[in-house]
Scaffold this motif. Structure first.
Motif, PDB file in Angstrom:
ATOM      1  N   ARG A   1     -25.651 -14.614 157.520  1.00  0.00           N
ATOM      2  CA  ARG A   1     -25.070 -15.869 157.081  1.00  0.00           C
ATOM      3  C   ARG A   1     -24.737 -16.721 158.288  1.00  0.00           C
ATOM      4  NH1 ARG A   1     -22.702 -18.774 153.153  1.00  0.00           N
ATOM      5  NH2 ARG A   1     -20.694 -19.616 153.658  1.00  0.00           N
ATOM      6  N   ARG A   2     -24.953 -18.006 158.169  1.00  0.00           N
ATOM      7  CA  ARG A   2     -24.664 -18.930 159.265  1.00  0.00           C
ATOM      8  C   ARG A   2     -23.172 -19.220 159.344  1.00  0.00           C
ATOM      9  NH1 ARG A   2     -29.399 -23.322 158.319  1.00  0.00           N
ATOM     10  NH2 ARG A   2     -31.075 -22.113 159.245  1.00  0.00           N
ATOM     11  N   PRO A   3     -22.678 -19.605 160.539  1.00  0.00           N
ATOM     12  CA  PRO A   3     -21.250 -19.956 160.633  1.00  0.00           C
ATOM     13  C   PRO A   3     -20.939 -21.243 159.894  1.00  0.00           C
ATOM     14  CG  PRO A   3     -22.362 -20.251 162.740  1.00  0.00           C
ATOM     15  CD  PRO A   3     -23.332 -19.591 161.825  1.00  0.00           C
ATOM     16  N   ALA A   4     -19.646 -21.453 159.621  1.00  0.00           N
ATOM     17  CA  ALA A   4     -19.225 -22.590 158.796  1.00  0.00           C
ATOM     18  C   ALA A   4     -19.486 -23.925 159.479  1.00  0.00           C
ATOM     19  CB  ALA A   4     -17.747 -22.460 158.453  1.00  0.00           C
ATOM     20  N   ARG A   5     -19.594 -23.940 160.819  1.00  0.00           N
ATOM     21  CA  ARG A   5     -19.832 -25.212 161.516  1.00  0.00           C
ATOM     22  C   ARG A   5     -21.185 -25.820 161.159  1.00  0.00           C
ATOM     23  NH1 ARG A   5     -20.290 -21.483 165.902  1.00  0.00           N
ATOM     24  NH2 ARG A   5     -22.476 -21.259 166.512  1.00  0.00           N
ATOM     25  N   CYS A   6     -22.104 -25.003 160.655  1.00  0.00           N
ATOM     26  CA  CYS A   6     -23.418 -25.527 160.254  1.00  0.00           C
ATOM     27  C   CYS A   6     -23.330 -26.346 158.965  1.00  0.00           C
ATOM     28  CB  CYS A   6     -24.394 -24.383 160.053  1.00  0.00           C
ATOM     29  SG  CYS A   6     -24.669 -23.403 161.519  1.00  0.00           S
ATOM     30  N   TYR A   7     -22.313 -26.111 158.150  1.00  0.00           N
ATOM     31  CA  TYR A   7     -22.196 -26.770 156.852  1.00  0.00           C
ATOM     32  C   TYR A   7     -20.942 -27.634 156.753  1.00  0.00           C
ATOM     33  CZ  TYR A   7     -25.629 -23.243 155.728  1.00  0.00           C
ATOM     34  OH  TYR A   7     -26.749 -22.469 155.729  1.00  0.00           O
ATOM     35  N   ARG A   8     -20.324 -27.974 157.887  1.00  0.00           N
ATOM     36  CA  ARG A   8     -19.033 -28.645 157.859  1.00  0.00           C
ATOM     37  C   ARG A   8     -19.117 -30.109 157.454  1.00  0.00           C
ATOM     38  NH1 ARG A   8     -15.496 -29.729 163.163  1.00  0.00           N
ATOM     39  NH2 ARG A   8     -14.095 -31.186 162.206  1.00  0.00           N
ATOM     40  N   PHE A   9     -20.105 -30.829 157.949  1.00  0.00           N
ATOM     41  CA  PHE A   9     -20.163 -32.271 157.751  1.00  0.00           C
ATOM     42  C   PHE A   9     -20.892 -32.652 156.480  1.00  0.00           C
ATOM     43  CE2 PHE A   9     -19.963 -31.601 162.366  1.00  0.00           C
ATOM     44  CZ  PHE A   9     -18.735 -32.181 162.593  1.00  0.00           C
ATOM     45  N   GLN A  10     -20.538 -33.805 155.929  1.00  0.00           N
ATOM     46  CA  GLN A  10     -21.203 -34.323 154.728  1.00  0.00           C
ATOM     47  C   GLN A  10     -22.353 -35.220 155.177  1.00  0.00           C
ATOM     48  OE1 GLN A  10     -18.662 -36.197 151.884  1.00  0.00           O
ATOM     49  NE2 GLN A  10     -17.103 -34.639 152.030  1.00  0.00           N
ATOM     50  N   ASN A  11     -23.427 -34.625 155.660  1.00  0.00           N
ATOM     51  CA  ASN A  11     -24.540 -35.429 156.144  1.00  0.00           C
ATOM     52  C   ASN A  11     -25.698 -35.492 155.148  1.00  0.00           C
ATOM     53  OD1 ASN A  11     -25.291 -32.821 156.395  1.00  0.00           O
ATOM     54  ND2 ASN A  11     -25.620 -32.843 158.589  1.00  0.00           N
ATOM     55  N   LYS A  12     -25.524 -34.922 153.978  1.00  0.00           N
ATOM     56  CA  LYS A  12     -26.555 -34.990 152.933  1.00  0.00           C
ATOM     57  C   LYS A  12     -25.915 -35.470 151.636  1.00  0.00           C
ATOM     58  CE  LYS A  12     -29.407 -31.291 154.760  1.00  0.00           C
ATOM     59  NZ  LYS A  12     -28.627 -30.954 155.930  1.00  0.00           N
ATOM     60  N   LYS A  13     -26.756 -35.815 150.685  1.00  0.00           N
ATOM     61  CA  LYS A  13     -26.242 -36.233 149.378  1.00  0.00           C
ATOM     62  C   LYS A  13     -25.630 -35.045 148.647  1.00  0.00           C
ATOM     63  CE  LYS A  13     -30.154 -39.113 148.758  1.00  0.00           C
ATOM     64  NZ  LYS A  13     -31.272 -39.398 147.879  1.00  0.00           N
ATOM     65  N   PRO A  14     -24.729 -35.303 147.703  1.00  0.00           N
ATOM     66  CA  PRO A  14     -24.195 -34.191 146.906  1.00  0.00           C
ATOM     67  C   PRO A  14     -25.317 -33.507 146.136  1.00  0.00           C
ATOM     68  CG  PRO A  14     -22.949 -36.193 146.501  1.00  0.00           C
ATOM     69  CD  PRO A  14     -24.096 -36.566 147.366  1.00  0.00           C
ATOM     70  N   PHE A  15     -25.339 -32.197 146.186  1.00  0.00           N
ATOM     71  CA  PHE A  15     -26.403 -31.409 145.582  1.00  0.00           C
ATOM     72  C   PHE A  15     -25.741 -30.350 144.718  1.00  0.00           C
ATOM     73  CE2 PHE A  15     -29.563 -27.929 145.957  1.00  0.00           C
ATOM     74  CZ  PHE A  15     -30.608 -28.568 145.342  1.00  0.00           C
ATOM     75  N   ILE A  16     -25.794 -30.525 143.402  1.00  0.00           N
ATOM     76  CA  ILE A  16     -25.072 -29.625 142.503  1.00  0.00           C
ATOM     77  C   ILE A  16     -26.047 -28.734 141.745  1.00  0.00           C
ATOM     78  CG2 ILE A  16     -23.114 -31.173 142.234  1.00  0.00           C
ATOM     79  CD1 ILE A  16     -24.321 -31.944 139.500  1.00  0.00           C
ATOM     80  N   LYS A  17     -25.485 -27.732 141.111  1.00  0.00           N
ATOM     81  CA  LYS A  17     -26.275 -26.801 140.304  1.00  0.00           C
ATOM     82  C   LYS A  17     -26.774 -27.527 139.059  1.00  0.00           C
ATOM     83  CE  LYS A  17     -25.331 -22.527 137.853  1.00  0.00           C
ATOM     84  NZ  LYS A  17     -24.319 -21.500 137.663  1.00  0.00           N
ATOM     85  N   SER A  18     -28.053 -27.399 138.761  1.00  0.00           N
ATOM     86  CA  SER A  18     -28.621 -28.058 137.589  1.00  0.00           C
ATOM     87  C   SER A  18     -29.768 -27.204 137.065  1.00  0.00           C
ATOM     88  CB  SER A  18     -29.125 -29.452 137.963  1.00  0.00           C
ATOM     89  OG  SER A  18     -30.205 -29.355 138.844  1.00  0.00           O
TER      90      SER A  18
END
Length: 129
Positions: A1-18
């Motif tokens: 698993r990657r560290p949390a710093r890889c997913y910290r910023f909101q640099n993409k659109k919201p992507f939800i379960k569908s």
């Protein structure tokens, strides 16, 4: 698993379960209200709010760890019925990873950035200011 710093910023659109994005793992945090839930707000002498200073994403693992630590500390200091914790942000944003091989001969086996959409590995809550 990657560290949390890889997913910290909101640099993409919201992507939800569908129905298009299947196979999303369940969030680690299940309980959002802890402590004395039936007591009114006026009964407690002190109220505290944790507010984020920036737009960021908090993983469900981080939310669960914060809830457990806060619950443990407050139950020691205030007793079991002397507090109420409510977590107001819910993790809906799906985190993805493009798995790469890092072994010998990986350049022959892997496709690099070709078809690099990624598979879901977890969920996070998007927190605004």
């Amino acid at each position: 698993r990657r560290p949390a710093r890889c997913y910290r910023f909101q640099n993409k659109k919201p992507f939800i379960k569908s129905r298009y994005c299947r196979g999303v793992p369940d969030p680690k945090i299940r309980i959002f209200d802890v402590g004395n839930k039936k007591m009114s707000v006026d009964a407690f002498p002190f109220v505290a709010h944790l507010v984020s200073d920036e737009k960021e994403q908090l993983s469900s693992e981080a939310l669960e760890a914060a809830r457990v630590a806060c619950n443990k500390h407050l139950s020691k200091m205030c007793g079991r019925e002397g507090y109420h914790i409510r977590i107001r942000c819910h993790p809906y944003h799906v985190l993805r990873i493009n798995k790469m091989l890092s072994c010998a001969g990986a350049d022959r086996l892997s496709s690099g950035m070709r078809h690099s959409y990624g598979k879901p590995i977890g969920v996070a809550a998007r927190v605004d200011i």
